[in-house]
Design an enzyme around this catalytic site. Structure first.
Site, PDB file in Angstrom:
ATOM      1  N   LYS A   1     -17.472 114.830 -18.576  1.00 14.05           N
ATOM      2  CA  LYS A   1     -16.388 115.134 -19.443  1.00 14.05           C
ATOM      3  C   LYS A   1     -16.732 116.019 -20.531  1.00 14.05           C
ATOM      4  O   LYS A   1     -17.535 115.661 -21.300  1.00 14.05           O
ATOM      5  CB  LYS A   1     -15.431 113.880 -19.504  1.00 14.05           C
ATOM      6  CG  LYS A   1     -14.393 114.109 -20.461  1.00 14.05           C
ATOM      7  CD  LYS A   1     -13.902 112.568 -20.999  1.00 14.05           C
ATOM      8  CE  LYS A   1     -12.814 113.014 -22.051  1.00 14.05           C
ATOM      9  NZ  LYS A   1     -12.136 111.471 -22.502  1.00 14.05           N
TER      10      LYS A   1
ATOM     11  N   ASP B   1     -10.479 115.581 -28.750  1.00 14.74           N
ATOM     12  CA  ASP B   1      -9.639 114.853 -27.977  1.00 14.74           C
ATOM     13  C   ASP B   1      -8.538 114.484 -29.242  1.00 14.74           C
ATOM     14  O   ASP B   1      -8.698 113.291 -29.944  1.00 14.74           O
ATOM     15  CB  ASP B   1      -9.923 113.804 -27.389  1.00 14.74           C
ATOM     16  CG  ASP B   1      -8.854 112.952 -26.516  1.00 14.74           C
ATOM     17  OD1 ASP B   1      -7.871 113.339 -26.681  1.00 14.74           O
ATOM     18  OD2 ASP B   1      -9.036 111.865 -26.220  1.00 14.74           O
TER      19      ASP B   1
ATOM     20  N   LYS C   1      -3.185 110.756 -31.439  1.00  9.72           N
ATOM     21  CA  LYS C   1      -3.928 109.530 -31.935  1.00  9.72           C
ATOM     22  C   LYS C   1      -3.677 109.124 -33.228  1.00  9.72           C
ATOM     23  O   LYS C   1      -3.270 110.287 -34.039  1.00  9.72           O
ATOM     24  CB  LYS C   1      -5.383 109.899 -31.568  1.00  9.72           C
ATOM     25  CG  LYS C   1      -6.063 109.828 -30.171  1.00  9.72           C
ATOM     26  CD  LYS C   1      -7.582 109.893 -30.225  1.00  9.72           C
ATOM     27  CE  LYS C   1      -7.881 110.459 -28.741  1.00  9.72           C
ATOM     28  NZ  LYS C   1      -7.985 109.010 -28.227  1.00  9.72           N
TER      29      LYS C   1
ATOM     30  N   GLU D   1      -6.675 112.233 -21.014  1.00  6.54           N
ATOM     31  CA  GLU D   1      -6.898 113.381 -20.422  1.00  6.54           C
ATOM     32  C   GLU D   1      -7.938 113.577 -19.717  1.00  6.54           C
ATOM     33  O   GLU D   1      -8.396 114.505 -19.003  1.00  6.54           O
ATOM     34  CB  GLU D   1      -6.732 114.178 -21.706  1.00  6.54           C
ATOM     35  CG  GLU D   1      -8.003 114.626 -22.414  1.00  6.54           C
ATOM     36  CD  GLU D   1      -8.385 113.393 -23.085  1.00  6.54           C
ATOM     37  OE1 GLU D   1      -7.696 112.405 -23.405  1.00  6.54           O
ATOM     38  OE2 GLU D   1      -9.702 113.340 -23.295  1.00  6.54           O
TER      39      GLU D   1
ATOM     40  N   ARG E   1      -9.415 111.788 -17.352  1.00  8.16           N
ATOM     41  CA  ARG E   1      -9.357 111.656 -15.838  1.00  8.16           C
ATOM     42  C   ARG E   1      -8.483 113.011 -15.324  1.00  8.16           C
ATOM     43  O   ARG E   1      -9.050 113.226 -14.181  1.00  8.16           O
ATOM     44  CB  ARG E   1      -8.435 110.369 -15.668  1.00  8.16           C
ATOM     45  CG  ARG E   1      -7.217 110.180 -16.258  1.00  8.16           C
ATOM     46  CD  ARG E   1      -6.742 108.912 -16.298  1.00  8.16           C
ATOM     47  NE  ARG E   1      -7.048 107.960 -17.247  1.00  8.16           N
ATOM     48  CZ  ARG E   1      -6.980 106.869 -17.768  1.00  8.16           C
ATOM     49  NH1 ARG E   1      -5.978 106.137 -17.039  1.00  8.16           N
ATOM     50  NH2 ARG E   1      -7.331 106.454 -18.854  1.00  8.16           N
TER      51      ARG E   1
HETATM   52  N1  BES Z   1     -11.555 109.984 -25.567  1.00  5.95           N
HETATM   53  C1  BES Z   1     -10.825 108.807 -25.107  1.00  5.95           C
HETATM   54  C2  BES Z   1     -11.573 107.375 -24.933  1.00  5.95           C
HETATM   55  C3  BES Z   1     -12.145 106.952 -26.062  1.00  5.95           C
HETATM   56  C4  BES Z   1     -11.252 106.365 -27.348  1.00  5.95           C
HETATM   57  C5  BES Z   1     -13.456 106.909 -26.552  1.00  5.95           C
HETATM   58  C6  BES Z   1     -12.021 105.549 -28.360  1.00  5.95           C
HETATM   59  C7  BES Z   1     -14.080 106.395 -27.538  1.00  5.95           C
HETATM   60  C8  BES Z   1     -13.366 105.717 -28.471  1.00  5.95           C
HETATM   61  C9  BES Z   1      -9.795 108.940 -24.148  1.00  5.95           C
HETATM   62  O1  BES Z   1      -9.497 110.331 -23.892  1.00  5.95           O
HETATM   63  C10 BES Z   1      -8.599 108.247 -24.376  1.00  5.95           C
HETATM   64  O2  BES Z   1      -7.935 108.597 -25.216  1.00  5.95           O
HETATM   65  N2  BES Z   1      -8.405 106.932 -23.632  1.00  5.95           N
HETATM   66  C11 BES Z   1      -7.235 106.482 -23.748  1.00  5.95           C
HETATM   67  C12 BES Z   1      -6.368 105.958 -22.394  1.00  5.95           C
HETATM   68  C13 BES Z   1      -5.098 105.300 -22.636  1.00  5.95           C
HETATM   69  C14 BES Z   1      -4.062 106.178 -23.240  1.00  5.95           C
HETATM   70  C15 BES Z   1      -4.850 104.808 -21.462  1.00  5.95           C
HETATM   71  C16 BES Z   1      -7.738 105.108 -24.679  1.00  5.95           C
HETATM   72  O3  BES Z   1      -8.692 104.710 -24.205  1.00  5.95           O
HETATM   73  O4  BES Z   1      -6.874 104.446 -25.341  1.00  5.95           O
HETATM   74 ZN    ZN Z   2     -10.824 111.782 -24.589  1.00  6.66          ZN
HETATM   75 MN    MN Z   3      -7.568 110.904 -25.000  1.00  2.00          MN
END
Ligand code: BES
Ligand code: ZN
Ligand code: MN
Length: 532
Positions: A258, A263, A270, A342, A344
C-alpha cells in the site's frame, strides 16, 4: 557501518583491539575464560555495581589489563538472538556519545553465537545508529562509530560471518524502508516512490522497474485505485518491480504494498490531531522497496515481483464522495461508504493485477486499519491468511528475523457487514473487528492464488518522542524470501502450486475468471486485463 568478525577465545579476549569492548554475559555462565575479565565481572557483581539481570550494564573506563580503553559489561536475559541484540543495543547506548569509532562485541561462555545472532546484531546496530537527516541536516551525525567487530570462538566463526553479511544487506533494506517512511509527504510523493523504484533498478542489475502513469492505469481498468487519487493534485503511479533470481519459468512470489503517500481520509476527513502520521501510510510500499533492496544484494534463487499502487488520499471538489460506486479491475463494483477506507480500494486492483504473474504466493503489506493497532499494538504485525502453510512460513520468518507477526482470523462471517444495496461490496463493515473485515474485503480479490495479508498499521512506525518509521516488515519479508529460496525444490512456492492442483483448483488465470463470475462479463476493463 563496517561489520567485521574476528576469532578470540579465553585469555585473548581482554586483548581484543578496539576503542570499546562490549561484553555480553548470560546469568548461567557469566565467565569468559579470560582471567582479567572474569575478575572484573566477579568484583563488579560483588560490589553490587553490576548484576546478571537483563538490561543491566556497567561502563568501566580504562580497566587495567584490558587493551580496549572502554569496557561495557552487559547482562542478557538468555542466550537467544533477541536477548543478545537487546544487550548489544544497550551497550551501544552506553558508548554512543563517546569517541569510540570501533566497537568490538564479545560474549561470555554461555553464548554460542549462530548466524541469527550475528544477523540480529547487525540489525540492532543499524537501528541504533540510524539518524534521519534528509530535511534536518542539522541532526547530529550518527556519532563516531564506524566499525563493529563481532568476536566469536573458532567454532562459531563461519556462522557469524555469514550472519553478518546477511544482516548487513537486510539492514540496508530496512534503512531504505525507514527513510522513505520518514520522508515528509511533500517529498515522498507517488512520483518520488516511482523514481526510487527506477533508482533501485539502475543500482542493481537484477531488478527491473516499470512505473505506470494515470493513463496506463486507466487502460488497465483500475477504477477503484484511481477513485482514491481523484482529489489529489499529485498524479498516481503503479509501480511494478521484478527480481529474477531463478529460471523465468518458476512462479514468482508477489509482494503488494500500500502506497498512500498521505492519507487525510478524503471527504470522510480524519480529525486533525496526529494526522501528520498519515505520511507513514506508504509503509507497505516502503517495505516492498526495502525488501527488493535486500534481496538484490543477497541474490537468492527465486523470482520476485513487487506491485505498488501509490497515490494521495485528499479532499477536494474532484474527490470521490461517500456513496459513490466505483468499478474495480476485477469487475466487482464497490460502494465507497467511507473514503477513509482507501487502502483496500487501491490494493484490490493491485491484487487483481497480480493474477497475471500466476504467482506461487501473494503477500500484501499495508498500514490498513487503526483497528489492527487497537488489537495488537506495535509489537506484532497482523497476519491474515486462510492458507496454513503460507501463514506458518510467514510467522516463522517473523520469529527468525525478530520482526514478528501474529495470526488473526479471516472467517467468511466477518464479510457479512460488507454487503451493499448498490454495489457488489461496500468498502467498510462496522467498527467491530475492523482489521478483519478489511482483510475479508481484500480476500474477495485474491481467489486465483495463495494469499496472505500483513496489516502493519501498528508496526510500520512509532509515535510519540521516538516518532519515526521502523522499516518493518522488511526483516520478515526478506527472511521469508530467503527461506523459500533456500528450500529449493521443497520451497513453499512450488509446493503451494502443487497443493493448489491437488485441491482441484485450475491455473491462476482460469480460477480468476471463474471467480470474477458474472461481474467479469459486465466490465469491459476486466476483459482487457485478462488478455494482457
Ligand atoms: N491508513 C489508515 C489506517 C491507520 C489508522 C493506520 C491509524 C494507522 C493508524 C486507513 O486508511 C484508515 O483510515 N482506515 C480506517 C478504516 C475505517 C474507515 C473503516 C480506520 O482504521 O479508521
Ligand atoms: Zn490509509
Ligand atoms: Mn484512510
Amino acid at each position: 557501518m563496517d561489520y567485521r568478525s574476528t576469532v578470540a577465545e579465553g585469555p585473548a579476549l581482554s586483548q581484543v583491539n578496539a576503542d570499546a569492548l562490549l561484553l555480553v554475559l548470560t546469568s548461567d555462565q557469566a565467565v569468559t575464560g579470560d582471567a582479567v575479565l572474569d575478575k572484573l565481572i566477579k568484583d563488579a557483581v560483588a560490589a553490587d555495581d553490576f548484576a546478571l539481570k537483563a538490561g543491566r550494564a556497567l561502563y568501566i573506563h580504562r580497566p587495567a589489563g584490558v587493551k580496549a580503553a572502554r569496557l561495557v559489561l552487559l547482562a542478557a536475559a538468555d542466550a537467544k538472538p533477541k536477548s543478545y541484540k537487546a544487550a548489544v543495543v544497550k551497550g551501544l547506548a552506553q558508548v554512543k556519545e563517546l569517541g569510540a569509532a570501533h566497537v568490538a562485541v564479545a560474549s561470555g561462555k554461555g553464548l554460542a553465537l549462530s548466524a541469527d545472532h550475528a544477523k540480529a546484531l547487525a540489525l540492532g546496530v543499524a537501528d541504533a545508529t540510524y539518524v534521519y537527516r534528509h530535511t534536518k541536516p542539522s541532526a547530529s551525525k550518527a556519532g563516531a562509530l564506524k566499525k563493529v567487530t563481532v568476536v566469536s570462538t573458532q567454532a562459531d566463526a563461519a556462522a557469524v560471518k555469514a550472519g553478518l553479511a546477511q544482516g548487513q544487506a537486510v539492514a540496508e533494506g530496512v534503512a531504505l524502508g525507514r527513510e522513505l517512511g520518514n520522508l515528509p509527504g511533500n517529498y515522498c510523493t507517488p512520483t518520488h516512490l516511482g523514481n526510487e523504484a527506477k533508482r533501485l533498478s539502475r543500482e542493481f542489475k537484477h531488478i527491473k522497474a516499470e512505473v505506470l502513469d494515470r493513463r496506463a492505469i486507466e487502460k488497465l481498468g483500475m477504477g477503484s485505485f484511481l477513485s482514491v487519487s481523484n482529489g489529489s493534485a499529485q498524479p498516481p503511479r503503479f509501480i511494478i518491480l521484478r527480481y529474477q533470481g531463478a529460471a523465468a519459468s518458476q512462479a514468482p512470489v508477489v509482494l503488494v504494498g500500500k502506497g498512500i503517500t498521505f492519507d487525510t481520509g478524503g471527504i470522510s476527513i480524519k480529525p486533525g490531531a496526529g494526522m501528520d502520521e498519515m505520511k507513514f501510510d506508504m509503509g507497505g510500499a516502503a517495505s516492498v522497496l526495502g525488501t527488493f533492496r535486500a534481496v538484490a544484494e543477497l541474490k537468492p534463487k527465486i523470482n520476485l515481483v513487487g506491485l505498488i499502487p501509490t497515490c494521495e488520499n485528499m479532499p477536494s471538489g474532484s474527490s470521490t464522495k461517500p456513496g459513490d460506486v466505483v468499478t474495480s479491475m476485477s469487475g466487482q463494483t464497490i460502494e465507497v461508504l467511507n473514503t477513509d477506507a482507501e487502502g483496500r480500494l487501491i490494493l484490490c486492483d493491485a491484487l487483481t493485477y497480480a493474477e497475471r504473474f500466476k504467482p506461487a504466493a501473494v503477500v500484501d503489506i499495508a498500514t490498513l486499519t487503526g483497528a489492527c493497532v487497537v488489537a495488537l499494538g506495535n509489537v506484532h504485525s497482523g497476519l491474515f491468511s486462510a492458507d496454513e502453510q503460507l501463514a506458518g512460513a510467514l510467522l516463522e520468518a517473523g520469529q527468525q528475523s525478530l520482526d514478528t507477526a501474529w495470526r488473526m482470523p479471516l472467517d467468511e462471517e466477518y464479510g457479512e457487514s460488507l454487503k451493499s444495496n448498490f454495489a457488489d461490496l461496500g468498502n467498510v463493515g462496522g467498527r467491530e473487528g475492523g482489521a478483519i473485515t478489511a482483510a475479508v474485503f481484500l480476500s474477495k480479490f485474491t481467489k486465483a492464488y495463495r494469499w496472505a495479508h500483513l496489516d502493519i498499521a501498528g508496526s510500520a512506525w512509532k509515535s510519540g518522542g521516538a516518532k519515526g518509521g521502523t522499516g518493518r516488515p522488511v526483516g520478515l519479508l526478506t527472511q521469508f524470501i530467503l527461506n523459500q529460496a533456500a528450500a529449493g525444490k521443497d520451497a513453499i512456492a512450488p509446493q503451494l502450486a502443487k497443493t493448489a492442483k491437488a485441491q482441484g483448483k485450475a491455473t491462476a488465470g482460469k480460477t480468476a475468471r471463474k471467480v470474477a463470475g458474472k461481474t467479469a462479463r459486465k466490465a469491459p476493463a476486466r476483459k482487457a486485463a485478462a488478455k494482457a
